[in-house]
Write a protein that holds these residues in place. Structure first.
Motif, short mmCIF file in Angstrom:
data_model
loop_
_atom_site.label_atom_id
_atom_site.label_comp_id
_atom_site.label_asym_id
_atom_site.label_seq_id
_atom_site.Cartn_x
_atom_site.Cartn_y
_atom_site.Cartn_z
N MET A 1 0.66 -1.31 0.06
CA MET A 1 0.24 0.10 0.02
C MET A 1 0.93 1.35 0.11
O MET A 1 1.32 1.59 1.06
N PRO A 2 1.47 1.73 -1.26
CA PRO A 2 2.17 2.78 -0.99
C PRO A 2 1.85 4.15 -0.66
O PRO A 2 0.45 4.48 -0.60
N ASN A 3 2.62 4.87 0.05
CA ASN A 3 2.00 6.14 0.82
C ASN A 3 3.41 7.15 0.63
O ASN A 3 4.01 6.85 1.77
N ARG A 4 3.57 7.75 -0.39
CA ARG A 4 4.95 8.55 -0.29
C ARG A 4 4.81 9.70 0.46
O ARG A 4 5.71 10.35 0.74
N ASP A 5 3.80 10.00 1.05
CA ASP A 5 3.59 11.19 2.11
C ASP A 5 4.06 10.68 3.50
O ASP A 5 4.35 11.58 4.48
N ALA A 6 4.21 9.28 3.71
CA ALA A 6 4.60 8.90 5.17
C ALA A 6 6.17 8.96 5.26
O ALA A 6 6.86 8.85 4.06
N LEU A 7 6.78 9.09 6.57
CA LEU A 7 8.03 9.33 6.63
C LEU A 7 8.57 7.85 6.37
O LEU A 7 9.57 7.79 5.79
N SER A 8 8.13 6.86 6.49
CA SER A 8 8.54 5.47 6.07
C SER A 8 7.31 4.99 5.39
O SER A 8 6.38 4.27 5.80
N ASP A 9 7.74 4.68 4.03
CA ASP A 9 6.83 4.23 3.06
C ASP A 9 7.02 2.74 2.99
O ASP A 9 7.88 2.36 2.22
N LEU A 10 6.60 1.60 3.62
CA LEU A 10 7.12 0.37 3.94
C LEU A 10 6.71 -0.43 2.65
O LEU A 10 7.23 -1.45 2.49
N ALA A 11 5.93 0.09 1.70
CA ALA A 11 5.58 -0.67 0.25
C ALA A 11 6.80 -0.55 -0.50
O ALA A 11 6.94 -1.19 -1.38
N LEU A 12 7.68 0.29 -0.02
CA LEU A 12 9.03 0.24 -1.08
C LEU A 12 9.68 -0.85 -0.72
O LEU A 12 10.51 -1.39 -1.75
N LYS A 13 9.60 -1.65 0.51
CA LYS A 13 10.24 -2.80 0.73
C LYS A 13 9.60 -4.12 0.85
O LYS A 13 10.23 -5.28 0.58
N PHE A 14 8.12 -4.06 1.13
CA PHE A 14 7.36 -5.33 1.37
C PHE A 14 5.93 -4.99 0.79
O PHE A 14 5.46 -3.90 0.65
N GLY A 15 5.47 -6.24 0.54
CA GLY A 15 4.25 -6.20 -0.05
C GLY A 15 4.15 -6.54 -1.57
O GLY A 15 5.04 -6.09 -2.07
N ILE A 16 2.93 -6.97 -1.84
CA ILE A 16 2.70 -7.24 -3.27
C ILE A 16 1.72 -6.27 -3.89
O ILE A 16 0.76 -6.24 -3.33
N LEU A 17 2.26 -5.62 -4.93
CA LEU A 17 1.21 -4.49 -5.39
C LEU A 17 0.35 -4.88 -6.53
O LEU A 17 -0.83 -4.43 -6.58
N ASP A 18 0.79 -5.88 -7.40
CA ASP A 18 0.11 -6.37 -8.55
C ASP A 18 -1.09 -7.10 -7.97
O ASP A 18 -0.85 -8.09 -7.35
N GLU A 19 -2.21 -6.83 -8.51
CA GLU A 19 -3.43 -7.72 -8.04
C GLU A 19 -3.37 -9.21 -8.45
O GLU A 19 -3.65 -10.10 -7.98
N THR A 20 -2.95 -9.41 -9.85
CA THR A 20 -2.95 -10.75 -10.42
C THR A 20 -1.63 -11.46 -9.49
O THR A 20 -1.84 -12.60 -9.48
N GLU A 21 -0.50 -10.92 -9.31
CA GLU A 21 0.21 -11.98 -8.12
C GLU A 21 -0.40 -11.88 -6.79
O GLU A 21 -0.04 -13.09 -6.54
N LEU A 22 -1.01 -11.07 -6.31
CA LEU A 22 -1.45 -11.18 -4.99
C LEU A 22 -2.47 -12.27 -5.10
O LEU A 22 -2.52 -13.24 -4.21
#
Length: 377
Positions: free
Chosen positions: A137-158
Motif C-alpha cells: 500500500m504505497p504512501n509517499r507522504d509517510a516518513l516510512s513508506d513500507l511498500a518500498l520494501k514489502f508487500g505485493i502491489l499487483d493484484e494478479t500476483e496477490l
C-alpha cells in the motif's frame, strides 16, 4: 497531561540529570484506551519495534496483552514477561529458516509472506499455520513508506499467492497491509480496505475464504485531544472497516507509533557554546546518534522547549550533539533565545523509533529511560 507539561518535570530532571528520557506510564494507558474506543472490534497488537522498553511492554500486557513481533530478540522479550504465544503474531515478511523454526517452537502460529520464496518456507508447517499475505500500500507522504520494501502491489500476483497457499494446504488465510508510518491521511487506509474487499470477493468466487484482515499500524500520534483525534481519523474509513467486522472477519492492527510516540520526552542540556558562521551554536549532551536518531532514519522533527524559559529575542541557532562527528547536527536554524551552559532543552513526542534506534557511537552510552508512574512524587 503531556509529560513535558507536568508540574514535577523540573524536579525529575534535577534528580535524574541529563540526558534522560522520561517515559509516561499514563500515556501508554491512554493510548490503549483511546485506540480501543475508536477500534473496539480490532485486536491491538503492539508493534514492539517502535519501542521495546520493558515498562511499555508490561503496561501493554496489562491492557491488551497482544504483541506484534519481528525478531527473535522481541520474542525473547515477551516470553520473559510470560506473554503466551497465542497472544503474538510474527509479521516480518522475510525470515531465515532458523528464525522461523524457533518462532514456531515458541508457539506463534500467525506469520506473514509477500513472495513465493517465503511461502515455500511456510507451507511445510501445515494446517496449523495462520498465514497473512501482505498487500503493498504505497504512501509517499509517510516518513516510512513500507511498500518500498514489502508487500505485493499487483493484484494478479496477490491472487496467485493466495491460490498457491490454498493449494498448499493452508486453511487459515488472511490479508495484511501497512499504510506507511505515520499514515497521516486516513484516505490511504480507506483505499487499502476497498482493495482488500475486492480481493476477498474475487477469492470467494474461487472457493478461497479469507478469515483475517490485518490493517497494520502507522496511526499518527497525537499529544493532545487524543480521543477526539483518533475518533475523527477512524471515522474516515469506518464504513469500509465495518464491512469486514459485520461479516465476522478477525480484525487486527499493529499500533506502535501511536502508543509510544507521545509517551516520552528527552531532557538534554547545553554543554558547549560557540559562534560559527554568524550563528550561535549550542552543543547538547544528546544527539543524532542517540535519542534523536529519528531525525536520521525518518527525517522526524520533534517539538523543542526549554525547561526554564529564557528572556530575549529568538534567533536562528544551531543545535549539535556531543559526538566528535559533523553529521551530529540536530538543527541549523532553530529559533531560540540566548542560552547558557547548563540550560535544559526538552524534546517531546520522541517515544517512537528514537531510543530504539540509538547507538553507542563514539563511546557515548545510550540515554537512560526513567519510567514515571502516576503517583510518582
Amino acid at each position: 497531561m503531556v509529560i513535558q507539561d507536568h508540574p514535577k518535570i523540573r524536579d525529575w530532571v534535577l534528580t535524574q540529570g541529563t540526558p534522560t528520557l522520561f517515559l509516561s506510564q499514563d500515556s501508554i494507558r491512554e493510548a490503549h484506551r483511546t485506540l480501543k474506543a475508536a477500534l473496539p472490534e480490532v485486536g491491538l497488537y503492539y508493534a514492539v519495534k517502535a519501542n521495546s522498553t520493558e515498562a511499555i511492554l508490561k503496561i501493554w500486557q496489562e491492557q491488551e496483552g497482544y504483541f506484534d513481533l519481528c525478531s527473535l530478540n522481541e520474542v525473547d522479550q515477551v516470553s520473559a514477561l510470560g506473554v503466551p504465544p497465542e497472544h503474538c503474531i510474527f509479521t516480518h515478511p522475510i525470515k531465515s529458516p532458523d528464525t522461523l523454526k524457533r518462532v514456531w517452537q515458541f508457539g506463534i502460529r500467525t506469520f506473514v509472506a509477500d513472495n513465493p520464496t517465503e511461502l515455500k518456507k511456510l507451507l511445510p508447517f501445515g494446517k496449523e499455520l495462520q498465514l497473512l499475505i501482505r498487500m503493498a500500500m504505497p504512501n509517499r507522504d509517510a516518513l516510512s513508506d513500507l511498500a518500498l520494501k514489502f508487500g505485493i502491489l499487483d493484484e494478479t500476483e496477490l491472487l496467485q499467492m493466495f491460490r498457491q497457499a490454498h493449494r498448499g494446504g493452508v486453511r487459515h488465510l488472511g490479508l495484511c497491509f501497512h499504510c506507511g508510518s505515520p499514515a497521516e491521511d486516513p484516505r490511504v487506509m480507506q483505499e487499502a480496505l476497498v482493495r482488500s474487499r475486492n480481493l476477498v470477493e474475487k477469492l470467494a468466487q474461487e472457493g478461497i475464504v479469507l478469515k483475517t484482515i490485518d490493517i497494520g499500524g502507522g496511526f499518527p500520534h497525537y499529544e493532545e485531544n487524543r480521543s477526539a483525534e483518533i475518533m475523527q481519523y477512524v471515522a474516515q474509513f469506518r464504513e469500509a472497516l465495518d464491512w469486514f467486522a459485520n461479516r465476522g472477519f478477525a480484525l487486527l492492527a499493529e499500533p506502535g507509533r501511536y502508543v509510544a510516540g507521545p509517551a516520552m520526552v528527552l531532557a538534554t542540556q547545553v554543554i558547549g557554546h560557540a559562534h560559527r558562521g554568524g550563528k550561535p551554536w549550542y552543543y547538547l549532551d544528546d544527539g543524532l546518534y542517540n535519542s534523536l536518531s529519528g531525525q536520521l532514519y525518518e527525517q522526524a522533527r520533534y517539538p523543542i522547549g526549554l525547561l526554564n524559559p529564557r528572556e530575549g529575542p529568538a534567533k536562528p541557532s544551531v543545535l549539535a550533539g556531543p559526538t566528535c562527528d559533523s553529521v551530529d547536527v540536530i538543527g541549523m536554524d532553530v529559533p531560540l533565545p540566548p542560552l547558557q551552559l547548563g540550560d535544559v532543552l526538552l524534546f517531546s513526542g520522541i517515544g517512537a523509533y528514537s531510543s530504539e534506534c540509538a547507538s553507542t557511537f563514539n563511546g557515548f552510552p545510550k540515554t537512560p529511560i526513567v519510567s514515571i508512574t502516576p503517583e510518582q512524587p
